[in-house]
Write a protein that holds these residues in place. Structure first.
Motif, mmCIF file in Angstrom:
data_model
loop_
_atom_site.group_PDB
_atom_site.id
_atom_site.type_symbol
_atom_site.label_atom_id
_atom_site.label_comp_id
_atom_site.label_asym_id
_atom_site.label_seq_id
_atom_site.Cartn_x
_atom_site.Cartn_y
_atom_site.Cartn_z
ATOM 1 N N THR A 1 0.825 -1.197 0.000
ATOM 2 C CA THR A 1 0.000 0.000 0.000
ATOM 3 C C THR A 1 0.868 1.261 0.000
ATOM 4 O OG1 THR A 1 -0.174 -0.106 2.411
ATOM 5 C CG2 THR A 1 -1.910 -1.182 1.145
ATOM 6 N N GLY A 2 0.223 2.428 0.034
ATOM 7 C CA GLY A 2 0.908 3.686 -0.232
ATOM 8 C C GLY A 2 2.027 4.026 0.736
ATOM 9 N N HIS A 3 3.070 4.652 0.190
ATOM 10 C CA HIS A 3 4.185 5.227 0.957
ATOM 11 C C HIS A 3 5.044 4.177 1.659
ATOM 12 C CE1 HIS A 3 2.500 9.313 0.441
ATOM 13 N NE2 HIS A 3 1.326 8.753 0.699
ATOM 14 N N LYS B 1 0.042 -10.139 7.484
ATOM 15 C CA LYS B 1 -0.396 -8.749 7.637
ATOM 16 C C LYS B 1 0.742 -7.988 8.302
ATOM 17 C CE LYS B 1 -3.665 -5.860 10.234
ATOM 18 N NZ LYS B 1 -4.792 -5.893 11.198
ATOM 19 N N VAL B 2 1.347 -7.070 7.557
ATOM 20 C CA VAL B 2 2.494 -6.329 8.063
ATOM 21 C C VAL B 2 2.013 -4.944 8.490
ATOM 22 C CG1 VAL B 2 4.818 -5.490 7.560
ATOM 23 C CG2 VAL B 2 4.010 -7.613 6.512
ATOM 24 N N ASN B 3 1.918 -4.730 9.790
ATOM 25 C CA ASN B 3 1.425 -3.453 10.306
ATOM 26 C C ASN B 3 2.468 -2.721 11.138
ATOM 27 O OD1 ASN B 3 1.471 -5.084 12.535
ATOM 28 N ND2 ASN B 3 -0.677 -4.768 13.107
ATOM 29 N N VAL C 1 0.779 -5.162 3.135
ATOM 30 C CA VAL C 1 1.682 -4.278 3.877
ATOM 31 C C VAL C 1 0.983 -2.935 4.058
ATOM 32 C CG1 VAL C 1 3.977 -3.238 3.946
ATOM 33 C CG2 VAL C 1 3.657 -5.455 2.834
ATOM 34 N N LEU C 2 0.784 -2.520 5.310
ATOM 35 C CA LEU C 2 0.025 -1.306 5.600
ATOM 36 C C LEU C 2 0.783 -0.048 5.193
ATOM 37 C CD1 LEU C 2 -1.628 -3.416 7.172
ATOM 38 C CD2 LEU C 2 -1.994 -1.670 8.932
ATOM 39 N N PRO C 3 0.075 1.075 4.951
ATOM 40 C CA PRO C 3 0.721 2.311 4.497
ATOM 41 C C PRO C 3 1.830 2.786 5.436
ATOM 42 C CG PRO C 3 -1.658 2.489 4.262
ATOM 43 C CD PRO C 3 -1.397 1.221 5.020
ATOM 44 N N PHE C 4 2.864 3.364 4.842
ATOM 45 C CA PHE C 4 4.002 3.969 5.532
ATOM 46 C C PHE C 4 4.877 2.948 6.261
ATOM 47 C CE2 PHE C 4 0.909 7.401 5.162
ATOM 48 C CZ PHE C 4 1.679 8.428 4.642
ATOM 49 N N THR C 5 4.705 1.671 5.974
ATOM 50 C CA THR C 5 5.499 0.632 6.628
ATOM 51 C C THR C 5 6.784 0.385 5.853
ATOM 52 O OG1 THR C 5 3.482 -0.407 7.452
ATOM 53 C CG2 THR C 5 5.450 -1.760 7.430
#
Length: 280
Positions: free
Chosen positions: A139-141, A173-175, A156-160
């Motif tokens: 996802t973004g960034h 799920k990578v948070n 993969v969650l944003p900004f990760t």
């Protein structure tokens, strides 16, 4: 170039295309696209917006590069783009969206492999030699480090950030940030050891791998907070280059890092945990 472009392809005359590039049937190439030498574009592909493909890139059938980002704050007409490094392979139906900010770029490095149906969202950076496996969604960034691997069906969650040479198991799920060299998996992803197999393949010496395993033990097996573990890593372990990279990454973590496995929980994903001490 004309002989290498299928007659059904639509290529804007303003596109900058190196001689010898091949463009498959029903593909579309927009006016702001730049394509380097020996690039192969499959059938039914779309290259729109600012897209730059380095020499030797291969784009699989049905892929869409440079599409508008799926971000509500994006303003239509913003001049942004996608840059793909030399010899990267993009397989079938991959989507890579352009950046949200003016003159920004979504970047994929050299020699990467993006497997079929994977997605790279706006404003991401993917390092050289990274592998994104089928159906993974970045996802973004996000930042994916060099020679990192993200498993299939993983989100993969944003900004990760995923550090260099890390391996993320499938269906994860990578948070939180994944430190360099780590083997993680699960929902949420947790650390299971050092990515010993990947480091061997990369030619990392045994001594350096052992130091990283000592760092893993301090970070995940000592019961210390990440900050206190970082302090002990810096004070007790030899300052080898891989360890310096790990320390820099940990010091820059703003979203936290993947935690240790939960007691009594199944492993999940597609990884086999490494022993705490590497077998020689």
């Amino acid at each position: 170039m004309a002989d290498a472009v299928h007659p059904t392809a639509v290529v804007d005359p303003r596109a900058r295309i190196h001689p010898g590039v091949t463009v498959g049937a029903y593909s579309m190439v927009g006016p702001d696209v730049t394509i380097g030498a020996d690039v192969e574009i499959g059938h039914h592909c779309v290259l729109e917006g600012r897209v730059e493909l380095g020499p030797g890139v291969k784009v699989g059938h049905g892929s869409i590069l440079g599409g508008e980002p799926q971000d509500l704050k994006f303003k239509e007409g913003t001049p942004s783009g996608v840059r793909i490094g030399a010899k990267t392979v993009i397989r079938e139906y991959v989507t890579i969206h352009r950046a949200t900010r003016a003159d920004g770029w979504t970047r994929v490095g050299e020699g990467c492999l993006l497997m079929a149906m994977s997605h790279i969202a706006h404003d991401c950076t993917v390092g050289d030699g990274a592998i994104i496996i089928n159906y993974a969604g970045i996802t973004g960034h996000c930042e994916i480090g060099e020679r990192a691997t993200v498993g299939g069906l993983t989100g993969v969650l944003p900004f990760t950030r995923v550090g260099a040479y890390a391996y993320v198991g499938g269906v994860s799920k990578v948070n939180a940030d994944v430190p360099p060299y780590m083997l993680v998996a699960g929902n949420p992803a947790v650390a299971h050891g050092i990515n010993v197999v990947g480091l061997r393949r990369a030619g990392m010496p045994t001594a350096e791998r052992r130091v990283l395993q000592d760092a893993y033990s301090l970070l995940y097996r000592s019961g210390l907070t990440p900050q206190r573990a970082l302090e002990r890593i810096q004070s007790e372990l030899p300052p080898l280059p891989p360890l310096a990279r790990l320390v820099e990454f940990l010091a820059g973590a703003r979203r936290g890092i993947c935690g240790p496995p939960r007691r009594g929980a199944g492993e999940g994903g597609d990884v086999t945990p490494e022993p705490e001490s590497e077998r020689v």
